[in-house]
Design a protein around this motif. Structure first.
Motif, PDB file in Angstrom:
ATOM      1  N   GLN A 124      44.448 -48.507 -52.373  1.00 29.85           N
ATOM      2  CA  GLN A 124      44.815 -49.577 -53.311  1.00 29.85           C
ATOM      3  C   GLN A 124      46.039 -50.200 -52.787  1.00 29.85           C
ATOM      4  OE1 GLN A 124      42.845 -50.320 -56.484  1.00 29.85           O
ATOM      5  NE2 GLN A 124      41.735 -49.232 -54.836  1.00 29.85           N
ATOM      6  N   ASP A 126      36.066 -53.732 -50.506  1.00 27.68           N
ATOM      7  CA  ASP A 126      35.625 -52.547 -51.001  1.00 27.68           C
ATOM      8  C   ASP A 126      34.177 -51.984 -50.606  1.00 27.68           C
ATOM      9  OD1 ASP A 126      35.658 -50.024 -52.264  1.00 27.68           O
ATOM     10  OD2 ASP A 126      36.384 -50.945 -54.268  1.00 27.68           O
ATOM     11  N   LYS A 142      36.546 -46.870 -62.452  1.00 26.12           N
ATOM     12  CA  LYS A 142      36.431 -47.607 -61.409  1.00 26.12           C
ATOM     13  C   LYS A 142      35.999 -46.821 -60.192  1.00 26.12           C
ATOM     14  CE  LYS A 142      38.729 -51.190 -58.587  1.00 26.12           C
ATOM     15  NZ  LYS A 142      37.896 -52.234 -58.467  1.00 26.12           N
ATOM     16  N   THR A 169      35.833 -46.870 -55.937  1.00 26.87           N
ATOM     17  CA  THR A 169      36.281 -47.347 -54.766  1.00 26.87           C
ATOM     18  C   THR A 169      36.793 -46.620 -53.735  1.00 26.87           C
ATOM     19  OG1 THR A 169      38.259 -48.789 -54.324  1.00 26.87           O
ATOM     20  CG2 THR A 169      38.629 -47.256 -55.625  1.00 26.87           C
ATOM     21  N   GLN A 182      46.459 -58.449 -56.037  1.00 19.84           N
ATOM     22  CA  GLN A 182      45.615 -57.621 -56.771  1.00 19.84           C
ATOM     23  C   GLN A 182      44.595 -56.887 -55.770  1.00 19.84           C
ATOM     24  OE1 GLN A 182      43.719 -60.548 -59.257  1.00 19.84           O
ATOM     25  NE2 GLN A 182      44.991 -59.836 -61.160  1.00 19.84           N
ATOM     26  N   ALA A 183      43.898 -55.936 -56.088  1.00 17.53           N
ATOM     27  CA  ALA A 183      43.064 -55.359 -55.276  1.00 17.53           C
ATOM     28  C   ALA A 183      42.106 -56.353 -54.593  1.00 17.53           C
ATOM     29  CB  ALA A 183      42.423 -53.972 -55.713  1.00 17.53           C
ATOM     30  N   ASP A 184      41.667 -56.375 -53.687  1.00 18.83           N
ATOM     31  CA  ASP A 184      40.727 -57.125 -52.970  1.00 18.83           C
ATOM     32  C   ASP A 184      39.281 -56.535 -53.022  1.00 18.83           C
ATOM     33  OD1 ASP A 184      39.162 -59.372 -51.844  1.00 18.83           O
ATOM     34  OD2 ASP A 184      40.419 -59.252 -49.959  1.00 18.83           O
ATOM     35  N   ASP A 185      38.391 -56.999 -54.035  1.00 16.65           N
ATOM     36  CA  ASP A 185      37.230 -56.095 -54.010  1.00 16.65           C
ATOM     37  C   ASP A 185      36.256 -56.631 -52.839  1.00 16.65           C
ATOM     38  OD1 ASP A 185      37.719 -54.719 -56.760  1.00 16.65           O
ATOM     39  OD2 ASP A 185      37.734 -56.686 -57.668  1.00 16.65           O
ATOM     40  N   SER A 196      31.741 -49.368 -61.224  1.00 16.49           N
ATOM     41  CA  SER A 196      32.314 -48.293 -62.022  1.00 16.49           C
ATOM     42  C   SER A 196      31.021 -47.456 -62.253  1.00 16.49           C
ATOM     43  CB  SER A 196      32.532 -49.028 -63.437  1.00 16.49           C
ATOM     44  OG  SER A 196      33.577 -50.166 -63.151  1.00 16.49           O
ATOM     45  N   GLY A 254      27.806 -52.486 -61.501  1.00 13.63           N
ATOM     46  CA  GLY A 254      28.568 -53.681 -61.438  1.00 13.63           C
ATOM     47  C   GLY A 254      28.643 -54.203 -62.808  1.00 13.63           C
ATOM     48  N   LYS A 290      32.303 -55.756 -54.351  1.00 15.83           N
ATOM     49  CA  LYS A 290      32.737 -56.460 -55.793  1.00 15.83           C
ATOM     50  C   LYS A 290      33.060 -55.170 -56.574  1.00 15.83           C
ATOM     51  CE  LYS A 290      29.133 -57.369 -58.398  1.00 15.83           C
ATOM     52  NZ  LYS A 290      28.042 -57.853 -59.078  1.00 15.83           N
ATOM     53  N   PRO A 291      33.622 -55.433 -57.860  1.00 19.98           N
ATOM     54  CA  PRO A 291      33.915 -54.369 -58.767  1.00 19.98           C
ATOM     55  C   PRO A 291      32.686 -53.394 -58.976  1.00 19.98           C
ATOM     56  CG  PRO A 291      34.875 -56.341 -59.494  1.00 19.98           C
ATOM     57  CD  PRO A 291      33.894 -56.750 -58.441  1.00 19.98           C
TER      58      PRO A 291
END
Length: 460
Positions: free
Chosen positions: A179, A194, A173, A175, A188-191, A201, A162, A198-199
């Protein structure tokens, strides 16, 4: 009967009876009453010659063997009557495992690297790529031996992260969301919906995590895959690559430079000693100066100078560079190669880079303009190692994060390490593929990794 690797047989001091050899046919030549079959099992560059007499029960099928076919050979190791090899195998039985199709694309001729990249699943069977990947295996072992002998602990850091260690934002990314459906009120994409909430990578570096373990275990290192979503098609860049990342505690930038130099010299020397046969192939067909250049690295004291002095040398050189040189700009490959290959003619360590072109975690120098960063440049490659002393002062680290536009709450755990028992510590990243390019003389990173990942290329 005992199974043997071809490498062992070719180095045997005595004749051996009742042996078994497995491998793939490289070439076959039929003569009156005999077939001469060159077999390779990948253990070394050289093939071993099999003598198959026509009295063998399945000789009719043996004559059908083609390049790429797989066999198990039973027989005796005997002194060769022909020139070019010490030993050969007199077959008493040959089991045909499979016969390769006539469309087998690797024939007894030289293929271009560009063509072989299109059949990356088969190119390890060629002499060149077999040698590359044997060297890759040997140097992987050497890395672990080097750090273990120095008392480092081998650790595993996350591949999914993260945190953006480098702050460049060029990350893949991760996920599981659709999308188009998981959209918040801002479009926007709602993390939060997910997998991790949270985002997330793929990591570009294990450094931040390695620091945490170093502050508990002492000196540590990690060696594994890293990823960068940089849309670059240069010969030095790939989207997936391996990094060697040691982290040392109670040490400064000078200790970091010392370890970087020792690491490169050790691994280069190891390759020269343990991969002689494979290196000779590259010295013959890829780079005539290879062995001399590698020996120069082992024997040289690496030049050390501040980034600012390097910039002055480049400006005074009057070379016509494609990219302008000035203080505050990152050096390009052409600048790095000029310094290492032309000006100093040996590896160079640059240190004290402007803080404006380096990440937040590098220790700020007293001049408030530069950080205790270092890069090691080697002839023909450019940057091989990038490292620094880490910023252990909490207040300074927080200021640097603000300057770099990072949210401190995303790095609360990293800041905790500065609150609870912080110490001076340093580390670096060494690109494994670039090391292999150095050792083999190969000019393209795509040719030192089995299945290269580059923009538009994920075929295998």
């Amino acid at each position: 009967m005992k199974k043997y690797k071809i490498l062992f047989l070719l180095n045997s001091k005595v004749q051996l009876e009742n042996i078994v050899v497995n491998g793939w046919v490289r070439t076959k030549r039929d003569s009156s009453g005999f077939s001469f079959i060159e077999v390779n099992d990948g253990s070394c560059l050289k093939n071993i010659q099999i003598i198959a007499e026509n009295k063998l029960g399945n000789y009719i099928d043996i004559k059908k063997l083609s390049t790429g076919s797989a066999v198990t050979v039973y027989g005796d190791l005997a002194e060769s009557k022909g020139s070019g090899q010490k030993w050969e195998v007199l077959a008493t039985k040959i089991d045909i495992i499979s016969i390769a199709s006539d469309s087998y694309p690797l024939q007894k001729k030289r293929h271009t690297d560009e063509y072989l990249r299109t059949i990356a699943h088969l190119r390890p069977r060629t002499n060149k790529y077999g040698a590359v990947f044997r060297i890759r295996s040997e140097l992987s072992f050497a890395i672990h031996k080097f750090f273990r002998d120095k008392g480092f602990k081998y650790i595993h850091t996350p591949i999914i992260t993260g945190s953006d260690c480098e702050g460049a934002g060029e990350m893949f990314k991760v996920t599981v969301m659709d999308q188009e459906k998981a959209i918040n009120k801002n479009g926007q994409a709602d993390d939060l919906q997910d997998f991790f909430g949270k985002p997330a990578s793929l990591t570009v570096s294990g450094q931040l995590s390695a620091e945490m373990l170093a502050l508990a275990l002492g000196d540590v290192y990690t060696f594994g895959p890293t990823f960068r979503a940089e849309n670059s098609n240069t010969r030095r860049h790939a989207a997936e690559f391996w990094m060697i990342e040691p982290e040392m505690v109670f040490c400064d930038i000078n200790d970091d430079m010392d370890l970087g130099e020792q690491t490169i010299k050790y691994l280069t020397d190891y390759a020269l000693k343990e991969c002689k046969e494979d290196l000779e192939l590259f010295a013959t067909f890829v780079d005539k100066e290879l062995l001399k250049n590698l020996e120069n690295i082992c024997l040289s004291d690496f030049e050390r100078l501040p980034y600012e002095e390097a910039v002055k040398i480049l400006i005074k050189s009057k070379e016509k560079f494609e990219y302008e040189v000035s203080f505050g700009k990152d050096l390009q490959a052409e600048h790095e190669n000029y310094l290492a290959a032309q000006y100093f003619k040996k590896p160079v360590i640059l240190y004290n880079y402007p803080k404006s072109i380096k990440p937040f975690y590098m220790r700020l120098n007293d001049d408030d303009k530069t950080v205790a960063a270092m890069d090691i440049l080697v002839p023909g490659i450019g940057e091989l190692i990038g490292g620094s002393q880490r910023e252990e002062r909490l207040d300074v680290l927080e200021l640097r994060m603000e300057e770099c536009g990072l949210l401190k709450e995303n790095y609360w755990w990293y800041l905790d390490s500065r609150r609870f028992g912080t110490v001076p510590h340093s580390g670096f990243g060494l690109g494994f593929e670039r090391l292999l390019m150095l050792v083999t003389g190969i000019k393209n990173i795509r040719d030192v990794i089995p299945f290269p990942r580059t923009p538009g290329n994920i075929e295998f």
